[in-house]
Design an enzyme around this catalytic site. Sequence first.
Site, mmCIF file in Angstrom:
data_model
loop_
_atom_site.group_PDB
_atom_site.id
_atom_site.type_symbol
_atom_site.label_atom_id
_atom_site.label_comp_id
_atom_site.label_asym_id
_atom_site.label_seq_id
_atom_site.Cartn_x
_atom_site.Cartn_y
_atom_site.Cartn_z
ATOM 1 N N CYS A 9 0.864 -1.189 0.000
ATOM 2 C CA CYS A 9 0.000 0.000 0.000
ATOM 3 C C CYS A 9 0.897 1.234 0.000
ATOM 4 O O CYS A 9 2.080 1.145 -0.354
ATOM 5 C CB CYS A 9 -0.993 -0.018 1.159
ATOM 6 S SG CYS A 9 -0.259 0.073 2.804
ATOM 7 N N ARG A 15 -3.404 -0.564 5.442
ATOM 8 C CA ARG A 15 -4.001 -1.643 4.648
ATOM 9 C C ARG A 15 -3.104 -2.860 4.478
ATOM 10 O O ARG A 15 -3.535 -4.004 4.732
ATOM 11 C CB ARG A 15 -4.422 -1.105 3.269
ATOM 12 C CG ARG A 15 -5.563 -0.110 3.332
ATOM 13 C CD ARG A 15 -5.718 0.636 2.010
ATOM 14 N NE ARG A 15 -4.575 1.526 1.780
ATOM 15 C CZ ARG A 15 -4.382 2.255 0.696
ATOM 16 N NH1 ARG A 15 -5.257 2.183 -0.285
ATOM 17 N NH2 ARG A 15 -3.330 3.032 0.592
ATOM 18 N N ASP A 123 -8.171 4.005 1.197
ATOM 19 C CA ASP A 123 -7.210 4.316 2.255
ATOM 20 C C ASP A 123 -7.983 4.790 3.493
ATOM 21 O O ASP A 123 -8.660 5.817 3.441
ATOM 22 C CB ASP A 123 -6.271 5.416 1.754
ATOM 23 C CG ASP A 123 -5.131 5.665 2.715
ATOM 24 O OD1 ASP A 123 -5.229 5.244 3.882
ATOM 25 O OD2 ASP A 123 -4.150 6.282 2.291
HETATM 26 P P1 4NP Z 1 -1.838 2.857 4.088
HETATM 27 O O1 4NP Z 1 -2.431 4.223 4.659
HETATM 28 O O2 4NP Z 1 -1.290 3.169 2.723
HETATM 29 O O3 4NP Z 1 -3.012 1.957 4.025
HETATM 30 O O4 4NP Z 1 -0.776 2.412 5.065
HETATM 31 C C1 4NP Z 1 -1.667 5.386 4.780
HETATM 32 C C2 4NP Z 1 -1.051 5.657 5.954
HETATM 33 C C3 4NP Z 1 -0.315 6.818 6.095
HETATM 34 C C4 4NP Z 1 -0.229 7.714 5.049
HETATM 35 C C5 4NP Z 1 -0.846 7.433 3.860
HETATM 36 C C6 4NP Z 1 -1.576 6.275 3.723
HETATM 37 N N1 4NP Z 1 0.470 8.909 5.221
HETATM 38 O O5 4NP Z 1 0.422 9.770 4.320
HETATM 39 O O6 4NP Z 1 1.138 9.095 6.248
#
Ligand code: 4NP
Length: 155
Positions: A9, A15, A123
């Site tokens: 991800c 995720r 997300d």
């Molecule tokens: P992930 O969610 O891609 O599902 O781990 C996110 C977690 C943090 C960030 C972006 C997406 N962030 O910009 O910090």
Amino acid sequence: MPIKILMVCLGNICRSPLAEGILASKLPSDKFLVDSAGTGSWHIGRAPDDRSIATAKKNGLNIANQQGRQFQQSDFDAFDYIFVMDNHNYNDVIHLAQNETQKQKVQLILDAIFPNENVDVPDPYYGVANGFDMVYEMLDEACEVIAQRLITKHS
Ligand code: 4NP
């Protein structure tokens, strides 16, 4: 050598850690290895988001000991299957591929249940309160299909 599967991800804290925990729980650990990574670098070395840890725990899975890492080009050769959570991740990962063999390892994870519809796992980081439960349900359904396919193919 185990069959190696990578979940990808953006942050590797919401995720893909859930996807890693869910798929690993559905596969025999002597034959399959599941890992996860993020395309971004913000959360390297960190544990998953508390909300992902809590959602996993509610469903009987412990993902608290995972550590965030960034996707790297060597992952294309190190892994047999690469599942990405959304179209953005797909484009970022494909951009790093150096040949067709590497590109063909990359699949959108929800293709397992919605083939050819290009559906994203949303997300949940800045999303609604029950976003993590929704993500869990989608990933659980997709991983069930993926696990059965992998077990059939590699037995
Ligand atoms: P992930 O969610 O891609 O599902 O781990 C996110 C977690 C943090 C960030 C972006 C997406 N962030 O910009 O910090």
